[in-house]
Motif scaffolding. Sequence first.
Motif, PDB file in Angstrom:
ATOM      1  N   GLN A   1      39.048 -19.341  67.515  1.00  0.00           N
ATOM      2  CA  GLN A   1      37.846 -18.551  67.858  1.00  0.00           C
ATOM      3  C   GLN A   1      37.490 -18.726  69.332  1.00  0.00           C
ATOM      4  O   GLN A   1      37.100 -17.784  70.026  1.00  0.00           O
ATOM      5  CB  GLN A   1      36.670 -18.993  66.974  1.00  0.00           C
ATOM      6  CG  GLN A   1      36.821 -18.444  65.558  1.00  0.00           C
ATOM      7  CD  GLN A   1      35.489 -18.454  64.807  1.00  0.00           C
ATOM      8  OE1 GLN A   1      34.468 -18.869  65.350  1.00  0.00           O
ATOM      9  NE2 GLN A   1      35.504 -17.990  63.580  1.00  0.00           N
ATOM     10  N   GLN A   2      37.653 -19.955  69.810  1.00  0.00           N
ATOM     11  CA  GLN A   2      37.288 -20.252  71.192  1.00  0.00           C
ATOM     12  C   GLN A   2      38.124 -19.394  72.148  1.00  0.00           C
ATOM     13  O   GLN A   2      37.583 -18.800  73.093  1.00  0.00           O
ATOM     14  CB  GLN A   2      37.514 -21.754  71.472  1.00  0.00           C
ATOM     15  CG  GLN A   2      36.984 -22.209  72.825  1.00  0.00           C
ATOM     16  CD  GLN A   2      35.500 -21.831  73.024  1.00  0.00           C
ATOM     17  OE1 GLN A   2      34.673 -22.070  72.143  1.00  0.00           O
ATOM     18  NE2 GLN A   2      35.175 -21.192  74.137  1.00  0.00           N
TER      19      GLN A   2
ATOM     20  N   GLU B   1      32.070 -10.762  66.242  1.00  0.00           N
ATOM     21  CA  GLU B   1      31.062 -11.796  65.973  1.00  0.00           C
ATOM     22  C   GLU B   1      30.367 -11.547  64.640  1.00  0.00           C
ATOM     23  O   GLU B   1      30.017 -12.476  63.920  1.00  0.00           O
ATOM     24  CB  GLU B   1      30.030 -11.841  67.107  1.00  0.00           C
ATOM     25  CG  GLU B   1      30.577 -12.383  68.420  1.00  0.00           C
ATOM     26  CD  GLU B   1      31.055 -13.822  68.333  1.00  0.00           C
ATOM     27  OE1 GLU B   1      31.732 -14.265  69.264  1.00  0.00           O
ATOM     28  OE2 GLU B   1      30.819 -14.519  67.311  1.00  0.00           O
ATOM     29  N   ASN B   2      30.155 -10.258  64.301  1.00  0.00           N
ATOM     30  CA  ASN B   2      29.560  -9.948  62.990  1.00  0.00           C
ATOM     31  C   ASN B   2      30.443 -10.503  61.871  1.00  0.00           C
ATOM     32  O   ASN B   2      29.954 -10.969  60.851  1.00  0.00           O
ATOM     33  CB  ASN B   2      29.424  -8.437  62.809  1.00  0.00           C
ATOM     34  CG  ASN B   2      28.141  -7.940  63.483  1.00  0.00           C
ATOM     35  OD1 ASN B   2      27.149  -8.667  63.556  1.00  0.00           O
ATOM     36  ND2 ASN B   2      28.170  -6.724  64.020  1.00  0.00           N
TER      37      ASN B   2
ATOM     38  N   GLU C   1      23.401 -16.546  66.029  1.00  0.00           N
ATOM     39  CA  GLU C   1      23.185 -16.811  67.458  1.00  0.00           C
ATOM     40  C   GLU C   1      24.250 -16.099  68.298  1.00  0.00           C
ATOM     41  O   GLU C   1      23.926 -15.484  69.319  1.00  0.00           O
ATOM     42  CB  GLU C   1      23.269 -18.315  67.775  1.00  0.00           C
ATOM     43  CG  GLU C   1      22.138 -19.162  67.202  1.00  0.00           C
ATOM     44  CD  GLU C   1      22.443 -19.595  65.782  1.00  0.00           C
ATOM     45  OE1 GLU C   1      21.556 -19.521  64.935  1.00  0.00           O
ATOM     46  OE2 GLU C   1      23.611 -19.962  65.518  1.00  0.00           O
ATOM     47  N   SER C   2      25.502 -16.212  67.863  1.00  0.00           N
ATOM     48  CA  SER C   2      26.584 -15.625  68.676  1.00  0.00           C
ATOM     49  C   SER C   2      26.438 -14.107  68.725  1.00  0.00           C
ATOM     50  O   SER C   2      26.735 -13.473  69.750  1.00  0.00           O
ATOM     51  CB  SER C   2      27.971 -16.033  68.137  1.00  0.00           C
ATOM     52  OG  SER C   2      28.142 -15.577  66.821  1.00  0.00           O
ATOM     53  N   VAL C   3      25.953 -13.501  67.604  1.00  0.00           N
ATOM     54  CA  VAL C   3      25.752 -12.041  67.603  1.00  0.00           C
ATOM     55  C   VAL C   3      24.671 -11.680  68.625  1.00  0.00           C
ATOM     56  O   VAL C   3      24.820 -10.750  69.428  1.00  0.00           O
ATOM     57  CB  VAL C   3      25.347 -11.553  66.186  1.00  0.00           C
ATOM     58  CG1 VAL C   3      24.965 -10.075  66.208  1.00  0.00           C
ATOM     59  CG2 VAL C   3      26.479 -11.803  65.207  1.00  0.00           C
TER      60      VAL C   3
ATOM     61  N   ALA D   1      24.185  -9.954  76.301  1.00  0.00           N
ATOM     62  CA  ALA D   1      25.152  -9.657  77.378  1.00  0.00           C
ATOM     63  C   ALA D   1      25.230  -8.151  77.589  1.00  0.00           C
ATOM     64  O   ALA D   1      25.302  -7.663  78.725  1.00  0.00           O
ATOM     65  CB  ALA D   1      26.516 -10.220  77.017  1.00  0.00           C
ATOM     66  N   ALA D   2      25.229  -7.391  76.479  1.00  0.00           N
ATOM     67  CA  ALA D   2      25.314  -5.925  76.581  1.00  0.00           C
ATOM     68  C   ALA D   2      24.087  -5.377  77.321  1.00  0.00           C
ATOM     69  O   ALA D   2      24.204  -4.509  78.201  1.00  0.00           O
ATOM     70  CB  ALA D   2      25.429  -5.317  75.190  1.00  0.00           C
TER      71      ALA D   2
END
Length: 1844
Positions: free
Chosen positions: A1784-1785, A1815-1816, A1822-1824, A1830-1831
């Motif tokens: 994933q990293q 990410e979904n 959090e990552s979503v 960022a978008a």
Amino acid sequence: MSEPIASMASMEENFPRGGIQKKPTVGKTPNSKLERDNLFDVHHEEKSQKRKRSQRDQGKQKKFKTDKTAVAKDSVLNIEPLTIEVLCEGMLLLGCIKEVSDYELIISLPNGLTGFVPVTQISDTYSKMLSKQVAQGELLEDLNSLSDMYSPGTLVRCIITSIEKSADGRRSIKLSIDPKKVNNGLNASALASGMLLSGFVSSVEDHGYIIDIGISGTHAFLPRQKAQNYIKAIKRGSDLKIGQNLNCVIVEVKNEGRVVRLSIDRSEVAASLATEQQNWTLSNLLPGLVVKARVQKVSPLGMKLSFLSSFTGIVDFIHMDPEKSMNYSPDQVVKACILSVHPTSKVVRLTLRPAFLHPGGSPNQLPSDRVGAVVEESTVKAFYKQFGAVFEFEDGTLAFARLKHLSKTRKSFKPAAFKTGCKHKCRIIDYSLMDEMYIVSLKYKIIEARFLQYQDIHTGDVVQGKVFAFKPIGMHVKVTDGIKGLVPSLHLADVILKQPEKKYNIGDEVKCRVLECNPAGKKLILTLKKSLVQSKLPVVSSYEDAKPGLITHGFVVCAREFGCIVKFYNDVKGLVPKNELSSEPISCPDKVFHEGQVLKVMVLKCEPEQERLLLSFRLSSKPAPEDKKECTPKKKQEVKYQIGEMVDVKVLKKKDNGLEVSILEDEGNVVASIPTAHLSDFVANCKLLWHCLQEGDVLPGVMCLSDKGEHIILSRKSAVISAIQEEQFVRSFPEIQPGMLLTGYVRNVMPFGVFVEFPFGVTGLAPKVSMSDKFVTDTKDHFVVGQTVIAKVMSTDEEKQRVLLNLKVSECSSGDSAAESFTLLNQYFKEMKEIRNLLRRREESSMAQALCELVPGKQLQLVVQDVKDDGSALFSGNCVTGLTVTATRYHLGDKSIVCGEKTKAVVLHVDALTSKVYVSLREELLKKRAKQRVTENSQHSAVVQHVAEEFAIVSLETGQLAAVPIASHFNDTFRFDSEKLKVGQTISATLKVAKVNDHGVLLAVLGPGKKNVFVRVRNESETALEEMIPTVKHSLSLGDVVTGTVKSVKPTHVTVAVDDKVTASIHASRILDEVPIGSFPTYTLKAGQKVTARVIGGRDVNTHRYLPITHPHFTRTIPELSIRPSDIEGEVTAMVDLKEDDALKKAGLYNVGQTVTCFVKKYNILKNWLEVEVAPDIRGRVPHLLLSLNTKVLKHPEKSFKNGQAISATVTGTDVTETKLCLSLTGIQSLEQGTITVGSVTKVTPHIGLTIALPGGKTGKVSIFHLNDTYTENPLGDFKVGKIVRCYILSNENGKIHLSLRQSRLNPKSNSKVEDVEITCINDVEKGQLVRGYVKSVTPSGVFFGLSTSLLGRILFQNVSPYFVQKHSLYEKYLPEGKLLTAKVLGVNGKEKHVELSLLPEDTGMPNVLPESLCLPRYGAEKEKKEADDKEKKKELKLKTKRRRGNSESEQEAKPKKRKICPADENDSGIEVYYREEEDDDQEEEAAKKKSKMRKPGEAPRLQVSTGFTWDEDMNAMDIPVLNPKEESSESEEEEDPQSKLKKRTKKEKELERQKKEKELCKLEAALMDPSRQPQSADDFDRLVLSSPNSSILWLQYMAFHLQATEIEKARAVAERALKTICFREEQEKLNVWVALLNLENMYGTEETLMKVFERAVQYNEPLKVFQHLCDIYANSEKYKQAEELYHTMLKRFRQEKSVWLKYASFLLKQGQTEATHRLLERALKALPTKEHVDVISRFAQLEFRFGDPEHAKALFESTLNSYPKRTDIWSIYMDIMIKQGSQQEVRDIFERVIHMSLAPKKMKFFFKRYLDYENKFGTAESVLAVKRAALEYVETKSSLADT
């Protein structure tokens, strides 16, 4: 009712139902008996009387094969020995270890069987230790090898684990001795004390051993004291070893069998008996147990025993005690040992042989060294008709021969020959320890076999074998049934073969040579390198064999910068250092020499202890670059000629210095040279012969003078040839002794002397002072190079290896100058005769013919042409056209002549070299005189008329011309002018030949007036007295009785010292009055013994000829003595008194047919005769073929006759010189019809037969029909020139002798089977008979077939094969001259002597001579169809044939049949249908297929409307379950009665039949229209492909249908049809068929057929696709090498095609070749245009991810993206792959990099969307959120930028 039941019962007994072998009744439970009795009681109750009678009657009426009478079940014992068919998995057997190797034990099983225990089947513990050792890769201390633990002769219990069948049909029995498997039937509760079990040492403890007895839950312990006695006895160390097999007796059982205590004490084991108390059951009974048994029944084949109260078992005849054999009676108690227990039938077999009755013992060992021995006489002890025979040897040993080993074939077996007491010759092929018997064979093939076991084969042997398998390491060759060898890949040929299967086929006969043979490991390594197989050089099989200076053949195993390593036999290898590779320096040996190359090498130095060997390729000191020569080995180097070998040659080319010739013995392959000087002993004749010989002339009788490998030098010098043949030569310097006389030739003439060379290369110098008796001013006046001389050795210098010679005539002559000079003259004229014969053959040259006609003494009519100043004249005339005719002034006499005048002249001499004729006109020569008789040895005064180079022509007072020699000796070459003969001089001449010879002259020698008489020390042709005996004057005279001391004893004479100075000789014939034949008379005397003898003659010191006592030189002789009692007491007059030339007269005293005793002198190998001495003065010769009638003696005559042996011989005549007797040891051979003689093969004529030399100089012919009683494929294969054979004389008429080598002729009593009977005349052939013969020729009128020497048969082409052949060359190909075939006689016409034959399979029962694969059409397919089982076809054929014959059959009769008819060979509807599937009738399919192929191109398809036409080709072919069975059967019944069809039927019947047919048709149509129906026959497919011809799927299914039935040819034909049928626009469909065809050829065809299809496919399709498909096919069938080669071709041909590079990359990666893939990428980028690079790199990276190294793939992507960051497509691919593969990293890192790049908003949106989706799916809330943030940031920065 009971009779059939009774007979069935007894039949059941003899022929048990089902396939199971009949079980001898063995049962544990007694109620089986009750049941059986009850069963029989039923019959008794019904009609017992009748039953008994019926049995008796039946015994008389019916004789069953198995037993004469079939009686009640129990009364006949059918005990068969154990055979491999009876064995099955899980069967327990007692075996005995026969051999122990590293990886297996070979076990002898009962009844001659053999099994194998692999090392993994010893025990669990042992297997674990082995695995541990393999895993660790180092030797374990406590792991013992099998040979440490097991010794041959030990009995072991085994269980069969499997019976494997090998490719050649042999079965091998795999066994295990693992106690877990052997004791499988036992469990802990069943153990009882006293039981005898097998166990293994599993570990060694302080107080004893843990024994594994294979029973789970039981611990067995063996105390040390119980093992001491055993350990001492076996002497294999102080302790038991882990894995060792033991026989253990249970001493104590504790805790219900969980713990047992054992003993292996020898006495306890030996005494152990299995008893009822031990509770053995049939499921756990073990082999090796000894039981007490009671005899129940005894029969000749064995007996039945009962033991342990309720068990029964059988003993076969081999295992009855041989001492007692038949002395057993029922109820007798015997001790027996269990041999085997069958797991399913529970049959127990036992043995009564004493060796097995004490457990722990071992059977009597038979000496294995006798295996392979031939026993001349073995007596039949007993014969068992279904199994074999027991034989007894003279020493009482027993042997057994299985039935198949008693005769060559089953048919040739004669039971009568094996009655007890008959004697037979046999060969021991094995020994069976378990039966204590040898196994023997009576087969002639095995008795005569050269090799029977590996021990018989020796390194260097040349062996014949058959190819039977190809492996990656090489080729397996079967030498005999039991001996197989390996030819490593390197040794398959002189060059390295990449595809050996192209050169060799399985089943090919090959001739190999043994490189290495290890009998212990049964390892045999062979070579097929022709140069090694045919090498005549010595074999080096050990370092001791490699003596310095030895030259032999070796093969290069590696070439490096330091030199070459060369290997020989038995792995002996040596080094050729760099400086010894060639006479010129070689910088890179690996480029000049290649692995496997065979070269001649010379041994320089050898140290056997260190196994070091130093070699050289430099064989001679010649500066020619050796390596170049050796790398292209010329054919001639393979042949080695011995110096002294006589050959015939053919002139190839004339050179200035001599002739280049080819040796005829080697079919002209070997080229040699004859220097001009070696053409003759006479210098004049050398030039003349060179001048006369032309290319193509044959020169017989030439001797090999030197063979230096690269070129052979030959010589025709008769003096040199006879010196070698009489062994008057030296081979090397050490043999030279002073005083020797040697014949040689001048090598060089120097001012200080002459160098003389002798055969074998020895040279010496004759200094000027020793050159001549005359003063030498200039050496060149005396000798010329190449001249023959006789030299006497004066002295030798060992250090400098120099020889000094003397050429003075006084030293080198025998003293008899007259005889010597006459010999020279005779030889000269003999050569002149040869030259004349040569000239006579030159028909094209009239001058040569004229020269031949002119001889001295011939008178000519001439015309004067010119008179010269010196008085000589030239003439011309018709008979001398083109020649120069001259007369000197002396020869014109007193005549004065003028030009143009005619005159008579007489010829004096003809010089063929200069074409000059010397004539004389002198009256005394021209005038005719009355012929006067002149006698030999008469003295005449003669006038010299002409002086030539070698002789002078003189005229005698009688007017006759004679020739006198000028030289008296070879060395007599120089004359002062005063000594030379001058014309007109008168001399004295002695006549030697008083008849005019072919040359028109008498032969004479100069008379005693010439003072040239010299004394000679020793004659070179004499070997009787080897010692140099000094000439001492003695006072002995004839008849004196002397006493002397024996000095030395030689085979044919004894040397005696009479007093201190005089040495005398006693010949072998003068020792005893009665000489016993075979004795050696000279050896009755010993050196030092005193003898009394009488002088009977004297031998001349110089010539060793006998001299008369009156001779002035008698006192200077060696006295010849006799010690025969009759000579000592007899009268002096009876003594030998011989004159000089008396040998002639003496030989004449013997009459033809007289028997003489003679003494062997030696066997002359070169001349092939035995030289003998009859008396001191009489010698004789026995030609090779008269030595014996035994072919063994004739093969090695030198071994059969010892020097000095007395033999009895018959005089057959004298030799040419009449000085020696011709003798025979076989009497005078009468070569009459019916006699048997011996002969030697002199010529082998292919397809005709042999020419054989017979005794007495006659020759005979053997036709191929008389070589053997059984014709063979290659009848002349066994015969080589020189082979000695026994022959039967069939006829001897008009000087032509016809012979036979058939055994039935040579040995009529042998009753050997005559498979092909002799056919002498046409009456021996009957119509209908099957005969074998050889094809003679193929002519337009048929095939001519040889049935015998005199009888030919003819086979018409329609009788050769059922196929129609247009090209006759096909017949010639498949019926070559000499092919062996079987034919049937169709007709015999006695008057015209015509025999008509047939080769058709239906006549001969043999396969077709033309193979089916040729796809030829058949003759008249109608004929074939007539025989088919198909009803419809029958009807149709009748119709056809009727119509063809023009029978007026009513039309109505034909009508009902119309719609049924199938046009057999029409192109229905224009589509070719090749195949129709009948029930098993392939021939018809072939015929139909071939007929359709035969249609001429312009011919329209015939639709035969008159006979109707239907789409269903054949109703009966539809064997689908649509018709109900009743209807089918009614149809077949109807078919059975063909007669009924012929009768007229009523109208009603016809109508009914028509309706019935209609119904059937409706049913069929319905069935065929059913959509769910699967095609089940070829016809179904034909219908389908007609309906959709372009569907490749259907065609492929059709092919698959044929392949399931392995009908490859048919599948191929379907593919070809498909390719023709599918429309040309349907490219993909066609390609599918091509690919299927390629697949088919890859699986079932050869590389060649595959390539042919591939080449065609490339032409018809897009080449790239075809290449790619073939690559896939190769890869899928694991033919990686071929695939790789094909890819290389593709890369060259389609280098611009990206797909090719990618396909190859994926192939390499699947192979695991990552490095190669990286290199390939670099190549691809160079080859492909730049715009493709990014795409290619990304595709390579994807492939790397899938099959290769992911890290490397990542690196590729990263580097590409660094260079092309805006390629979103590559980013996208990279992401996809990483999502699947990476962590994933890593994926997040990539996304982070992308979203921070400045790309077009549309692309950025795409990446953000991807990131969010990822990410979904995989991330957290959090990552979503982080992605969304960022978008947002991106959008904001974009909008702010837009604002600014």
